[in-house]
Motif scaffolding. Structure first.
Motif, mmCIF file in Angstrom:
data_model
loop_
_atom_site.group_PDB
_atom_site.id
_atom_site.type_symbol
_atom_site.label_atom_id
_atom_site.label_comp_id
_atom_site.label_asym_id
_atom_site.label_seq_id
_atom_site.Cartn_x
_atom_site.Cartn_y
_atom_site.Cartn_z
ATOM 1 N N LYS A 141 0.830 -1.202 0.000
ATOM 2 C CA LYS A 141 0.000 0.000 0.000
ATOM 3 C C LYS A 141 0.866 1.255 0.000
ATOM 4 C CE LYS A 141 -2.737 -1.392 3.470
ATOM 5 N NZ LYS A 141 -3.872 -1.409 4.432
ATOM 6 N N THR A 142 1.929 1.241 0.802
ATOM 7 C CA THR A 142 2.837 2.383 0.838
ATOM 8 C C THR A 142 3.468 2.603 -0.526
ATOM 9 O OG1 THR A 142 3.340 2.042 3.182
ATOM 10 C CG2 THR A 142 4.929 3.324 1.915
ATOM 11 N N GLY A 143 3.889 1.522 -1.184
ATOM 12 C CA GLY A 143 4.484 1.632 -2.512
ATOM 13 C C GLY A 143 3.507 2.170 -3.540
ATOM 14 N N THR A 144 2.254 1.778 -3.425
ATOM 15 C CA THR A 144 1.246 2.273 -4.355
ATOM 16 C C THR A 144 1.020 3.761 -4.166
ATOM 17 O OG1 THR A 144 0.133 0.127 -4.407
ATOM 18 C CG2 THR A 144 -1.141 2.026 -5.142
ATOM 19 N N VAL A 145 0.953 4.210 -2.911
ATOM 20 C CA VAL A 145 0.782 5.645 -2.647
ATOM 21 C C VAL A 145 1.959 6.413 -3.235
ATOM 22 C CG1 VAL A 145 0.735 7.413 -0.848
ATOM 23 C CG2 VAL A 145 -0.649 5.350 -0.594
ATOM 24 N N GLY B 276 2.370 10.917 11.781
ATOM 25 C CA GLY B 276 3.728 11.092 12.256
ATOM 26 C C GLY B 276 4.602 11.787 11.225
ATOM 27 N N PRO B 277 5.840 12.139 11.597
ATOM 28 C CA PRO B 277 6.720 12.938 10.732
ATOM 29 C C PRO B 277 7.120 12.262 9.427
ATOM 30 C CG PRO B 277 7.909 12.141 12.655
ATOM 31 C CD PRO B 277 6.468 11.862 12.902
ATOM 32 N N THR B 278 7.107 10.919 9.382
ATOM 33 C CA THR B 278 7.438 10.239 8.122
ATOM 34 C C THR B 278 6.183 9.812 7.366
ATOM 35 O OG1 THR B 278 7.593 8.070 9.198
ATOM 36 C CG2 THR B 278 9.619 9.374 9.053
ATOM 37 N N LEU B 279 5.028 10.268 7.841
ATOM 38 C CA LEU B 279 3.746 9.964 7.207
ATOM 39 C C LEU B 279 3.559 8.456 7.019
ATOM 40 C CD1 LEU B 279 3.512 12.820 4.544
ATOM 41 C CD2 LEU B 279 3.219 12.913 7.014
ATOM 42 N N ALA B 280 3.755 7.708 8.095
ATOM 43 C CA ALA B 280 3.664 6.248 8.049
ATOM 44 C C ALA B 280 2.202 5.821 8.150
ATOM 45 C CB ALA B 280 4.492 5.635 9.177
ATOM 46 N N ALA B 281 1.447 6.068 7.102
ATOM 47 C CA ALA B 281 0.009 5.780 7.105
ATOM 48 C C ALA B 281 -0.277 4.296 7.273
ATOM 49 C CB ALA B 281 -0.623 6.294 5.812
ATOM 50 N N PHE B 282 0.625 3.452 6.773
ATOM 51 C CA PHE B 282 0.415 2.003 6.854
ATOM 52 C C PHE B 282 1.544 1.311 7.612
ATOM 53 C CE2 PHE B 282 -1.300 3.526 2.731
ATOM 54 C CZ PHE B 282 -2.649 3.477 3.077
ATOM 55 N N GLY B 283 2.195 2.050 8.508
ATOM 56 C CA GLY B 283 3.271 1.474 9.301
ATOM 57 C C GLY B 283 4.639 1.664 8.689
ATOM 58 N N GLU B 284 4.705 1.721 7.346
ATOM 59 C CA GLU B 284 5.965 1.943 6.639
ATOM 60 C C GLU B 284 6.152 3.445 6.407
ATOM 61 O OE1 GLU B 284 8.366 -0.112 4.988
ATOM 62 O OE2 GLU B 284 7.626 -1.792 6.171
ATOM 63 N N PRO B 285 7.344 4.004 6.651
ATOM 64 C CA PRO B 285 7.563 5.421 6.330
ATOM 65 C C PRO B 285 7.283 5.692 4.859
ATOM 66 C CG PRO B 285 9.353 4.571 7.676
ATOM 67 C CD PRO B 285 8.538 3.384 7.259
ATOM 68 N N LEU B 286 6.467 6.685 4.600
ATOM 69 C CA LEU B 286 6.145 7.046 3.222
ATOM 70 C C LEU B 286 7.177 8.011 2.658
ATOM 71 C CD1 LEU B 286 4.122 7.054 0.825
ATOM 72 C CD2 LEU B 286 2.955 8.958 1.964
#
Length: 264
Positions: free
Chosen positions: A69-73, A211-221
């Motif tokens: 999901k993070t990769g898709t975003v 959070g500061p890395t925008l970890a919407a799905f647990g992974e830093p975006l």
């Protein structure tokens, strides 16, 4: 599984992705366009992402669905009108100016590089990487609204990716800050740098939620400068550019110098 018949898990995951993309300010049309190869018949953003996004490939195949999901975003953001992609072997004038100008147009501005102390583009040592120049944000009449002088840090033989990181940091901390937008680094590990430009209010809302890395799905975006320094500790202060001798003009007092900005 047919491309137009995604699983329930894929639909649920895609809905999560689309929700985050909308929070970045993307329209459903932009999201569908960023789904890469979604059939023209699919106009619904969630279904388009579920059909073609990395979400599908990350589900039911042993992959990590949150990472997918993070990769898709990241992929949709970088392909959107607000995305800025620069080849890792970059020439900043040739490859960064146009995509950044296009991205800032989404916010009512434009961007260009200008020379320091001369009407001609300064190319003192290397034709691809002048050591000093101006970063200029312009309005719709092409009049400057924010300007900063910049010079590359004194690192001999620095890989172009290091120069690109330094310039990205400078842009964020000077002219982009002046117009309340920021380039967020999405990826620098696939042969290119990929950023997305967001306005300050949107970034603050996203950071408050994820959070500061925008970890919407647990992974830093994202990686957010100046935290994404390229190894600035390698800077040799004694090798700093002397503007008067190298360019024939005194260094502007307001020049953004990485080693001074972060006391390296």
């Amino acid at each position: 599984m047919a491309r137009d018949s995604p699983s329930d898990d894929a639909i649920t995951a895609a809905a999560d992705v689309v929700d985050v993309l909308r929070q970045f300010g993307l329209s459903d049309e932009e999201i569908v366009g960023g789904a890469i190869e979604a059939p023209d018949s699919i106009r619904d953003a969630t279904k388009a992402v579920a059909v073609d996004g990395a979400v599908v490939r990350g589900l039911g195949t042993g992959g990590d669905p949150d990472r997918a999901k993070t990769g898709t975003v990241r992929g949709v953001l970088s392909e959107s009108g607000r995305g800025v992609t620069v080849d890792n072997m970059y020439h900043h004038k040739r490859t960064l100016e146009v995509p950044l100008d296009r991205a800032l147009a989404e916010f009512g501005y434009g961007f260009e590089f200008r020379s320091v102390g001369s009407d001609e583009w300064i190319e003192p040592e290397h034709p691809d990487h002048p050591r000093a120049f101006r970063l200029v944000v312009v309005d719709d009449a092409n009049d400057p609204v924010a300007t900063a002088a910049f010079r590359y840090p004194p690192t001999d033989g620095a890989h172009p990716s290091r120069l690109c990181r330094a310039l990205g940091t400078a842009l964020n901390d000077t002219v982009l800050a002046a117009i309340d937008v920021r380039m967020l680094l999405l990826d620098d590990g696939s042969g290119s740098f990929k950023w997305v430009v967001v306005d300050r209010e949107t970034l603050e809302t996203l950071a408050s939620a994820y959070g500061p890395t925008l970890a919407a799905f647990g992974e830093p975006l994202v990686q957010r400068g100046p935290e994404y320094k390229y190894g600035f500790r390698e800077i040799d202060r004694s090798a700093a550019v002397d503007h008067q001798s190298e360019f024939g003009v005194p260094e502007p007092e307001e020049t953004f110098a990485i080693e001074r900005a972060y006391d390296l």
